[in-house]
Design an enzyme around this catalytic site. Structure first.
Site, PDB file in Angstrom:
ATOM      1  N   ASP A  29       0.808  -1.221   0.000  1.00  0.00           N
ATOM      2  CA  ASP A  29       0.000   0.000   0.000  1.00  0.00           C
ATOM      3  C   ASP A  29       0.838   1.266   0.000  1.00  0.00           C
ATOM      4  OD1 ASP A  29       0.894   0.140   2.609  1.00  0.00           O
ATOM      5  OD2 ASP A  29      -1.026  -0.412   3.508  1.00  0.00           O
TER       6      ASP A  29
ATOM      7  N   ASP B 172       0.339 -10.959   6.037  1.00  0.00           N
ATOM      8  CA  ASP B 172      -0.008 -10.198   4.840  1.00  0.00           C
ATOM      9  C   ASP B 172       1.331  -9.824   4.202  1.00  0.00           C
ATOM     10  OD1 ASP B 172      -1.750  -8.998   3.073  1.00  0.00           O
ATOM     11  OD2 ASP B 172      -2.207  -7.272   4.346  1.00  0.00           O
TER      12      ASP B 172
END
Ligand SMILES: *[C@@H]1O[C@H](CO)[C@@H](O)[C@H](O)[C@H]1NC(C)=O
Length: 241
Positions: free
Chosen positions: A41, A155
């Site tokens: 991100d 993640d």
């Protein structure tokens, strides 16, 4: 006979020459079975906020300026580029690389409790893939956590893996499409699509299609290990106290 076998094994180990670093498990450390997802991100990671990092060297994870290369200064390490007015982004070198054909080093967000779990910032965990990728391992340093993570979820930090809940970072850092490269969750679909990313992130993106053979979200077993110095050198953040 035994000694002949031993000598051949030693010769094989030396002549075959794949690097084989010593991995030291931490007794009493976290271990178990886990699930994986992937993300990139572009935000400053949670473990970059120094007030929450309780590691041996007391350093938060390094963040970078907009170019992904120039380290943020201590004063602005905490102001994530995903917040309005923020200036700290992910460093482009906090991505996976191959140590040998069955071991990679890299970085991951994680939660062991479910939800935000900053107590584990900067620990290292050896992930052993299951299923199609069985036999391959991925040793990650935990650099991030997430409110959307489940218990024992890793993640994996893979550029082009989807921006997830934070959509501002990559568009602000790199001018990426508003919901990131590819799908917001999951990211790009092919190795070729990795070429849409900035040059510094392309190899890290391709890792998913080369080492991980395009397998999406493989299950893992995991074991906490001592952090290899190569990972600490990149993040500046050491093992837990
Ligand atoms: C890669 O390194 C790991 C850690 O030392 C070792 O266990 C593994 O056997 C190595 N893989 C190969 C193919 O040599």
């Amino acid at each position: 006979m035994k000694s002949i076998i031993l000598v051949s094994a030693l010769l094989l180990a030396f002549c075959h020459g794949e690097p084989s670093p010593t991995i030291i498990p931490i007794e009493g450390g976290v271990q178990g079975d886990g699930i994986t997802t992937r993300y990139w991100d572009c935000c400053a990671t949670s473990c970059a906020w120094d007030q929450i990092v309780h590691t041996k060297n007391g350093q938060p994870v390094q963040t970078c300026q907009k170019d992904g290369r120039t380290p943020s200064t201590k004063e602005n390490n905490a102001q994530s580029g995903c917040a309005v007015g923020g200036v700290a982004y992910s460093c482009s070198n906090q991505v996976a690389w191959l140590v040998n054909s069955t071991l990679a080093y890299g970085f991951s967000a994680a939660s062991f409790t479910g939800g935000v779990d900053v107590a584990q910032c900067c620990m290292c965990v050896l992930l052993s893939f299951k299923g199609q990728l069985a036999g391959k391992q991925f040793l990650v340093q935990v650099t991030n956590t997430g409110s959307d993570l489940h218990q024992n979820q890793f993640d994996l930090a893979i550029p082009g893996g989807g921006v997830g809940i934070f959509t501002l970072g990559c568009s602000s850092q790199w001018g990426a499409p508003e919901t990131g490269w590819g799908d917001r969750y999951g990211g790009v679909h092919t190795e070729e699509e990795c070429n849409q990313l900035p040059a510094d992130l392309q190899e890290g993106c391709k890792f998913r299609f080369t080492y991980m053979e395009g397998v999406s979200n493989p299950d893992v077993s995991f074991q906490q290990v001592q952090c290899p110095s190569e990972l600490v050198a990149i993040t500046g953040c050491g093992d837990l106290e």
